[in-house]
Design an enzyme around this catalytic site. Sequence first.
Site, mmCIF file in Angstrom:
data_model
loop_
_atom_site.group_PDB
_atom_site.id
_atom_site.type_symbol
_atom_site.label_atom_id
_atom_site.label_comp_id
_atom_site.label_asym_id
_atom_site.label_seq_id
_atom_site.Cartn_x
_atom_site.Cartn_y
_atom_site.Cartn_z
ATOM 1 N N ASN A 105 41.430 38.364 37.730
ATOM 2 C CA ASN A 105 40.928 37.748 36.497
ATOM 3 C C ASN A 105 40.664 36.283 36.825
ATOM 4 O OD1 ASN A 105 40.427 36.685 33.989
ATOM 5 N ND2 ASN A 105 42.537 36.896 33.239
ATOM 6 N N TRP A 106 39.400 35.971 37.048
ATOM 7 C CA TRP A 106 39.073 34.599 37.466
ATOM 8 C C TRP A 106 39.234 33.587 36.330
ATOM 9 C CZ3 TRP A 106 33.881 34.972 40.728
ATOM 10 C CH2 TRP A 106 34.135 35.693 41.911
ATOM 11 N N LYS A 107 39.335 34.086 35.115
ATOM 12 C CA LYS A 107 39.368 33.189 33.925
ATOM 13 C C LYS A 107 38.151 32.277 33.951
ATOM 14 C CE LYS A 107 44.336 33.516 34.074
ATOM 15 N NZ LYS A 107 45.557 33.243 33.379
ATOM 16 N N HIS A 123 43.620 40.117 26.259
ATOM 17 C CA HIS A 123 44.393 39.206 27.115
ATOM 18 C C HIS A 123 45.167 38.224 26.227
ATOM 19 C CE1 HIS A 123 45.346 36.116 30.066
ATOM 20 N NE2 HIS A 123 45.150 37.030 30.985
ATOM 21 N N GLU A 158 45.662 35.180 26.461
ATOM 22 C CA GLU A 158 44.967 33.907 26.184
ATOM 23 C C GLU A 158 43.974 34.097 25.040
ATOM 24 O OE1 GLU A 158 43.720 33.019 30.198
ATOM 25 O OE2 GLU A 158 45.806 32.651 30.742
ATOM 26 N N GLU A 203 51.559 42.405 30.711
ATOM 27 C CA GLU A 203 51.545 41.007 31.122
ATOM 28 C C GLU A 203 52.468 40.195 30.220
ATOM 29 O OE1 GLU A 203 47.798 40.021 33.507
ATOM 30 O OE2 GLU A 203 47.342 39.592 31.412
ATOM 31 N N GLY A 234 50.514 32.522 34.539
ATOM 32 C CA GLY A 234 50.167 31.167 34.954
ATOM 33 C C GLY A 234 51.353 30.217 35.003
ATOM 34 N N SER A 244 51.813 35.940 37.330
ATOM 35 C CA SER A 244 52.253 35.209 38.519
ATOM 36 C C SER A 244 52.511 36.114 39.726
ATOM 37 C CB SER A 244 53.485 34.349 38.203
ATOM 38 O OG SER A 244 53.166 33.369 37.230
ATOM 39 N N GLY A 260 45.705 36.641 38.156
ATOM 40 C CA GLY A 260 44.970 35.449 37.724
ATOM 41 C C GLY A 260 44.803 34.472 38.867
ATOM 42 N N GLY A 261 45.644 33.450 38.896
ATOM 43 C CA GLY A 261 45.527 32.360 39.863
ATOM 44 C C GLY A 261 45.306 32.799 41.298
HETATM 45 C C1 PEP Z 1 46.252 36.816 34.031
HETATM 46 O O1 PEP Z 1 45.586 35.885 33.610
HETATM 47 O O2 PEP Z 1 45.990 37.971 33.658
HETATM 48 C C2 PEP Z 1 47.350 36.524 34.970
HETATM 49 C C3 PEP Z 1 48.162 37.490 35.298
HETATM 50 O O3 PEP Z 1 47.420 35.245 35.460
HETATM 51 P P1 PEP Z 1 48.397 34.698 36.646
HETATM 52 O O4 PEP Z 1 48.344 35.705 37.755
HETATM 53 O O5 PEP Z 1 47.805 33.374 37.040
HETATM 54 O O6 PEP Z 1 49.754 34.578 36.043
#
Ligand code: PEP
Length: 244
Positions: A10-12, A96, A98, A165, A171, A203, A224-225
Amino acid sequence: MGRTRLVAGNWKMHGSRKANRGLLEEVTKAVAQVRGVECAVCVPYPYLGEVAEQLKGTTVAWGAQNVSEHAQGAYTGEVSAVMLAEFGCRYVIVGHSERRQLYGESDAQAAAKFAAVKAAGMAPILCLGETLQERDAGKTEEVVARQLDRVLEKNSFETAVLAYEPVWAIGTGRNATPEQAQAVHAFLRKRVPEKTAILYGGSVKPQNAPAIFAMPDVDGGLIGGASLAAKDFVDIVKAAYVKA
Ligand code: PEP
């Protein structure tokens, strides 16, 4: 066995045409050697067409991060599921945290988006998870059940993907322990078809991925990251492989 193993990035709201190209060049090359794990990237809207072109003929699929619940009409700034499908989109992230927290998306909206994605022939990746406050209050199962039930009221789950999640792990650099993830995944497993892939997100890094992915009800990850760094992402994809 028999459940799909999937790692989706997930590049956001990150990327540029140049950076995307370089990242996908590395990822597609490395992931071509990996067997038994599907790999996908969910990218910002403006890059979807270009990314779709670059990924043609590779083993990496692509998806979007959001979609409108409406089919068409006066919804300025929105993108419909049919529009995404027209370009060959495979996955769409729905619900999600966010979107829920920053844009006030409700369980009902997530359910309507889920339905729109399925109707257009794509696979929703439905995200759900509890906040730290809810976990501390012992409400994790109640929260994820509510989020999921709202979707199941009006939809069948076939072809969809579930992503647990925990909000406190997204994040933050603080991941759920493998046992915490497994407990929630096992709870969710009883509520969806046996073949549903349930991903863990929050994470995930190359260091913690092997232990989390070794849990029996964890079928891969939503990343994500770490999906923005080719080597990290590829190492996470490799960590999702389990011998049959
Ligand atoms: C996400 O945005 O779905 C996510 C899991 O982010 P991160 O891996 O950065 O916690």
